[in-house]
Design an enzyme around this catalytic site. Sequence first.
Site, PDB file in Angstrom:
ATOM      1  N   PHE A  89      13.644  23.939  38.590  1.00 41.16           N
ATOM      2  CA  PHE A  89      12.121  23.597  38.947  1.00 41.16           C
ATOM      3  C   PHE A  89      10.975  24.482  38.156  1.00 41.16           C
ATOM      4  O   PHE A  89      10.036  24.445  38.868  1.00 41.16           O
ATOM      5  CB  PHE A  89      12.060  23.566  40.348  1.00 41.16           C
ATOM      6  CG  PHE A  89      13.467  23.234  41.148  1.00 41.16           C
ATOM      7  CD1 PHE A  89      14.219  22.174  40.739  1.00 41.16           C
ATOM      8  CD2 PHE A  89      13.800  24.215  42.431  1.00 41.16           C
ATOM      9  CE1 PHE A  89      15.357  21.816  41.389  1.00 41.16           C
ATOM     10  CE2 PHE A  89      14.683  23.703  43.063  1.00 41.16           C
ATOM     11  CZ  PHE A  89      15.818  22.520  42.706  1.00 41.16           C
ATOM     12  N   HIS A  90      11.181  24.571  36.871  1.00 41.52           N
ATOM     13  CA  HIS A  90      10.077  25.335  36.270  1.00 41.52           C
ATOM     14  C   HIS A  90       9.638  24.670  34.803  1.00 41.52           C
ATOM     15  O   HIS A  90       9.292  25.411  33.949  1.00 41.52           O
ATOM     16  CB  HIS A  90      10.455  26.711  35.708  1.00 41.52           C
ATOM     17  CG  HIS A  90      11.001  27.800  37.128  1.00 41.52           C
ATOM     18  ND1 HIS A  90      11.711  28.801  36.722  1.00 41.52           N
ATOM     19  CD2 HIS A  90      10.848  27.778  38.202  1.00 41.52           C
ATOM     20  CE1 HIS A  90      11.996  29.572  37.935  1.00 41.52           C
ATOM     21  NE2 HIS A  90      11.332  28.828  38.935  1.00 41.52           N
ATOM     22  N   PRO A  91       9.342  23.507  35.119  1.00 43.26           N
ATOM     23  CA  PRO A  91       8.850  22.710  33.701  1.00 43.26           C
ATOM     24  C   PRO A  91       7.411  23.151  33.327  1.00 43.26           C
ATOM     25  O   PRO A  91       6.325  23.451  34.202  1.00 43.26           O
ATOM     26  CB  PRO A  91       8.802  21.208  34.481  1.00 43.26           C
ATOM     27  CG  PRO A  91       8.266  21.114  35.556  1.00 43.26           C
ATOM     28  CD  PRO A  91       9.407  22.562  36.241  1.00 43.26           C
TER      29      PRO A  91
END
Length: 551
Positions: free
Chosen positions: A485-487
């Site tokens: 969850f680190h775009p």
Amino acid sequence: MSVVATFDYIIVGAGTAGCLLANRLSADPGVRVLLIEAGGRDRHPWIHIPVGYLYCIDNPRTDWCFRTEPAPGLNGRSLIYPRGRTLGGCSSINGMIYMRGQARDYDHWAEHTGDDAWRWERCLPDFMRHEDHYRLDPGGDGDAAHRDFHGHGGEWRVERQRLKWPVLDDFAEAAVQAGIPRTDDFNRGCNAGVDYFEVNQRGGWRWNTAKAFLREAEARDGLTLWHSSQVQRLTFGAGQGGRPRCEGVRVARQGELVEARARHSVVLCAGAVGSPQLLQLSGIGPAGLLAEHGIPRIHALPGVGENLQDHLQIRAVYRVTGASTLNTLAASWGGKARIGLEYLLKRSGPMSMAPSQLGAFARSSPERPHPNLQYHVQPLSLEAFGQPLHDFPAITASVCNLNPTSRGSVRIAADNPATAPRIAPNYLDTEEDRRVAADSLRLTRRIVAQLAFARYAPEEVKPGAHYRSDEDLARLAGEIGTTIFHPVGTTAMGRDDDPMAVVDSRLRVRGVDGLRVVDAGVMPTITSGNTNSPTLMIAEKAAAWLRDKTL
């Protein structure tokens, strides 16, 4: 359509960056700020109980519920792609881990943009400005080194976790035996080592940016908040020298389409998915994409939506013997009751857990000059997010490549704000990323093989100890890998002569007046760790630049 009002600043997105910006800009009593959030207020109770992320992710009340395109590197799989849709944005549904990354990340940004404002030593004060670190509390154990690197009295609370697991303590000792040093602080510029993560919590409750920055600011006359209101398009007029100028936004609000205007700036804080989507819908983006969807071109910027980077976690699962894990603790109603009672009485135990408790930063191979792997170790296991825990005691040692070379994209799928964009992270798309994936699984095996962990007789359930070759391990990484969850990177900053740069080093959209992007999308390369707190640092810088209207 009616023009409701004119403001000095319009901020799109009340997430991590948007809440801080709204606080900082509205502190000037002579300034009027409009903050717009598509989601509702952060009143869902599971937002505030740390373990409640399980019930907020992939929940339309709090999450956009995006899905990725099928990825060849993941053997054709599509993943859920959580993005916060509520006040606080992703800080309301994320892992609560306080992590800045490595000094080299920011020094690279400075070199990439030609702007020394992004160097580590000049970013550190922006991290410290809003920090409230527990070690510096009265009676805390902070020493001079902590005071040099951490702040106290700011809005962003950082605490130690309110739990310990013997099986995680022994994993940490095994990591030391495998050559990973211990650390007591991941956030001094070099995060090499193993320790429990520090978290953004206050007294066992999640501490999101809505609580930290927005609650106080909402009482100010100069701040107007529109929640449950989705921006449909940006509006434009004539700027200097024939350049387009962003004049405001069109918003779907309370069943009507209304327009708000900005005297100084519109600031996009909608995240690495939402901001490029809105730019493309408004006519700013790759010319071919705009033409494909019949969108009138305002300004061609080929980098909008490109350069997507993310951390792919490879979830290795080990069955253990003689250990207490959440799998066994939560297997009975009696165990669940004890967990609930501990949280009710003490705000501690499994319900106070961040999704990952123990962390480690290591090198995938000895020739690596810096730690390029991050571990998130958990005293639990399951087949996939949202599925039940396994019915046997186990741990999960998730490991991610901190500096992936694969690049993906975010592109609109239709000329319609209600249509989700196509998200293609292209995980494991490069030979280097596949090699690092294989090496990271080998390092995990080396850790669990150490004497400190031998008492648990660990048995590799995933990916399976019989897989040994680079090819097999890369393929298995694709089968068990998931986003962490680190775009970032989809509206990257860069020099004026970089054709793929979307914003300049001061986060102004290139070729357009009155428009900035302030969120994780502006990172040209991903930070070496969790991305929430770096996004706050970016917003802190942007707030200062916006207040100084000459910048």
